[in-house]
Design a protein around this motif. Structure first.
Motif, PDB file in Angstrom:
ATOM      1  N   LEU A 119      -1.281  -1.987  -4.825  1.00 31.72           N
ATOM      2  CA  LEU A 119      -0.577  -2.089  -3.544  1.00 31.72           C
ATOM      3  C   LEU A 119      -1.114  -1.041  -2.580  1.00 31.72           C
ATOM      4  N   VAL A 120      -1.463  -1.487  -1.375  1.00 29.65           N
ATOM      5  CA  VAL A 120      -1.823  -0.584  -0.281  1.00 29.65           C
ATOM      6  C   VAL A 120      -0.994  -0.998   0.918  1.00 29.65           C
ATOM      7  N   ASN A 121      -0.277  -0.057   1.496  1.00 28.94           N
ATOM      8  CA  ASN A 121       0.535  -0.306   2.687  1.00 28.94           C
ATOM      9  C   ASN A 121       0.103   0.689   3.747  1.00 28.94           C
ATOM     10  N   LEU A 122      -0.465   0.195   4.832  1.00 29.43           N
ATOM     11  CA  LEU A 122      -0.947   1.019   5.933  1.00 29.43           C
ATOM     12  C   LEU A 122      -0.066   0.734   7.152  1.00 29.43           C
ATOM     13  N   PRO A 123       1.059   1.461   7.296  1.00 29.02           N
ATOM     14  CA  PRO A 123       1.988   1.193   8.391  1.00 29.02           C
ATOM     15  C   PRO A 123       1.337   1.381   9.762  1.00 29.02           C
ATOM     16  N   GLU A 124       1.693   0.496  10.695  1.00 26.62           N
ATOM     17  CA  GLU A 124       1.184   0.572  12.062  1.00 26.62           C
ATOM     18  C   GLU A 124       2.319   0.922  13.013  1.00 26.62           C
ATOM     19  N   ASP A 125       1.951   1.582  14.118  1.00 27.48           N
ATOM     20  CA  ASP A 125       2.968   1.838  15.134  1.00 27.48           C
ATOM     21  C   ASP A 125       3.281   0.535  15.861  1.00 27.48           C
ATOM     22  N   ARG A 126       4.386   0.495  16.528  1.00 24.65           N
ATOM     23  CA  ARG A 126       4.818  -0.742  17.190  1.00 24.65           C
ATOM     24  C   ARG A 126       4.121  -0.968  18.519  1.00 24.65           C
ATOM     25  N   ALA A 127       3.655   0.088  19.138  1.00 23.03           N
ATOM     26  CA  ALA A 127       3.090  -0.028  20.476  1.00 23.03           C
ATOM     27  C   ALA A 127       1.658  -0.552  20.474  1.00 23.03           C
ATOM     28  N   GLY A 128       0.792   0.137  19.770  1.00 22.65           N
ATOM     29  CA  GLY A 128      -0.615  -0.198  19.899  1.00 22.65           C
ATOM     30  C   GLY A 128      -1.274  -0.806  18.692  1.00 22.65           C
ATOM     31  N   GLY A 129      -0.538  -1.014  17.612  1.00 22.69           N
ATOM     32  CA  GLY A 129      -1.127  -1.580  16.426  1.00 22.69           C
ATOM     33  C   GLY A 129      -2.032  -0.625  15.664  1.00 22.69           C
ATOM     34  N   LYS A 130      -1.949   0.665  15.965  1.00 22.73           N
ATOM     35  CA  LYS A 130      -2.739   1.658  15.230  1.00 22.73           C
ATOM     36  C   LYS A 130      -1.924   2.169  14.054  1.00 22.73           C
ATOM     37  N   ASN A 131      -2.650   2.620  13.027  1.00 23.20           N
ATOM     38  CA  ASN A 131      -1.915   3.149  11.882  1.00 23.20           C
ATOM     39  C   ASN A 131      -1.210   4.440  12.263  1.00 23.20           C
ATOM     40  N   ARG A 132      -0.219   4.799  11.487  1.00 26.51           N
ATOM     41  CA  ARG A 132       0.598   5.983  11.779  1.00 26.51           C
ATOM     42  C   ARG A 132       0.020   7.264  11.194  1.00 26.51           C
ATOM     43  N   GLY A 133      -1.139   7.174  10.557  1.00 22.92           N
ATOM     44  CA  GLY A 133      -1.781   8.364  10.027  1.00 22.92           C
ATOM     45  C   GLY A 133      -1.519   8.593   8.552  1.00 22.92           C
ATOM     46  N   TYR A 134      -0.918   7.615   7.890  1.00 24.92           N
ATOM     47  CA  TYR A 134      -0.675   7.742   6.454  1.00 24.92           C
ATOM     48  C   TYR A 134      -0.745   6.360   5.813  1.00 24.92           C
ATOM     49  N   VAL A 135      -0.848   6.364   4.508  1.00 22.35           N
ATOM     50  CA  VAL A 135      -0.929   5.121   3.740  1.00 22.35           C
ATOM     51  C   VAL A 135      -0.115   5.280   2.462  1.00 22.35           C
ATOM     52  N   PHE A 136       0.510   4.187   2.041  1.00 21.03           N
ATOM     53  CA  PHE A 136       1.175   4.161   0.744  1.00 21.03           C
ATOM     54  C   PHE A 136       0.242   3.431  -0.214  1.00 21.03           C
ATOM     55  N   LEU A 137      -0.046   4.071  -1.330  1.00 22.91           N
ATOM     56  CA  LEU A 137      -0.965   3.514  -2.318  1.00 22.91           C
ATOM     57  C   LEU A 137      -0.292   3.567  -3.678  1.00 22.91           C
ATOM     58  N   ASN A 138      -0.204   2.430  -4.335  1.00 21.71           N
ATOM     59  CA  ASN A 138       0.362   2.391  -5.683  1.00 21.71           C
ATOM     60  C   ASN A 138      -0.772   2.155  -6.663  1.00 21.71           C
ATOM     61  N   LEU A 139      -0.951   3.107  -7.569  1.00 26.11           N
ATOM     62  CA  LEU A 139      -1.981   2.975  -8.599  1.00 26.11           C
ATOM     63  C   LEU A 139      -1.373   2.403  -9.869  1.00 26.11           C
ATOM     64  N   ASN A 140      -2.229   1.838 -10.725  1.00 28.12           N
ATOM     65  CA  ASN A 140      -1.772   1.084 -11.893  1.00 28.12           C
ATOM     66  C   ASN A 140      -1.036   1.917 -12.927  1.00 28.12           C
ATOM     67  N   THR A 141      -1.355   3.203 -13.028  1.00 29.35           N
ATOM     68  CA  THR A 141      -0.676   4.056 -14.001  1.00 29.35           C
ATOM     69  C   THR A 141      -0.369   5.408 -13.366  1.00 29.35           C
ATOM     70  N   HIS A 142       0.563   6.111 -13.965  1.00 29.25           N
ATOM     71  CA  HIS A 142       0.893   7.447 -13.487  1.00 29.25           C
ATOM     72  C   HIS A 142      -0.307   8.379 -13.617  1.00 29.25           C
ATOM     73  N   THR A 143      -1.056   8.240 -14.695  1.00 34.11           N
ATOM     74  CA  THR A 143      -2.237   9.086 -14.910  1.00 34.11           C
ATOM     75  C   THR A 143      -3.258   8.883 -13.792  1.00 34.11           C
ATOM     76  N   LEU A 144      -3.521   7.622 -13.435  1.00 38.81           N
ATOM     77  CA  LEU A 144      -4.442   7.347 -12.330  1.00 38.81           C
ATOM     78  C   LEU A 144      -3.919   7.923 -11.022  1.00 38.81           C
ATOM     79  N   ALA A 145      -2.620   7.795 -10.799  1.00 38.15           N
ATOM     80  CA  ALA A 145      -2.022   8.337  -9.570  1.00 38.15           C
ATOM     81  C   ALA A 145      -2.204   9.847  -9.503  1.00 38.15           C
ATOM     82  N   ALA A 146      -1.971  10.517 -10.608  1.00 32.04           N
ATOM     83  CA  ALA A 146      -2.136  11.975 -10.644  1.00 32.04           C
ATOM     84  C   ALA A 146      -3.599  12.356 -10.407  1.00 32.04           C
ATOM     85  N   GLU A 147      -4.533  11.603 -11.004  1.00 29.44           N
ATOM     86  CA  GLU A 147      -5.955  11.864 -10.792  1.00 29.44           C
ATOM     87  C   GLU A 147      -6.342  11.625  -9.333  1.00 29.44           C
ATOM     88  N   PHE A 148      -5.833  10.542  -8.730  1.00 28.80           N
ATOM     89  CA  PHE A 148      -6.138  10.261  -7.332  1.00 28.80           C
ATOM     90  C   PHE A 148      -5.589  11.363  -6.432  1.00 28.80           C
TER      91      PHE A 148
END
Length: 113
Positions: free
Chosen positions: A23-52
């Motif tokens: 899962l990758v979620n790249l939220p956009e602002d409502r005005a200009g369609g630009k990203n808000r400067g952050y992303v939500f990323l879900n990795l397959n395992t906790h170990t991978l998440a910690a490594e990332f």
């Protein structure tokens, strides 16, 4: 605020985590369609998440090949896991629909006075 989804996916791939996420979620602002400067990323395992998290923290724009003005940082999200994120997203959409309906009703009631 100037990276798009393809740029985010490129960064994930370049760091060696191309097949590690669901899962990758790249939220956009409502005005200009630009990203808000952050992303939500879900990795397959906790170990991978910690490594990332360890890999991405402190990376600069030169290392990531994207125009970022400050060092990257990763932290744990309040919602963890693919299914929990799906449920959270669904409940947010339902809340937005309820608010829109409530607002329409409110304005209708105001117009009748």
């Amino acid at each position: 605020r100037c990276i798009d989804l393809q740029g985010v996916l490129g960064v994930i791939e370049s760091l060696g985590f191309g097949e590690a996420w669901d899962l990758v979620n790249l939220p956009e602002d409502r005005a200009g369609g630009k990203n808000r400067g952050y992303v939500f990323l879900n990795l397959n395992t906790h170990t991978l998440a910690a490594e990332f998290k360890e890999t991405i923290n402190g990376q600069t724009h030169d290392e990531l090949a994207i125009p970022v003005l400050q060092r990257s940082s990763a932290s744990w999200a309040n919602v963890q896991g693919l299914e929990a994120n799906r449920a959270h997203s669904k409940s947010q959409r339902e809340d937005q629909k309820r608010k829109k309906k409530a607002n329409k009703w409110y304005y209708f009631q105001e117009a009748r006075r």
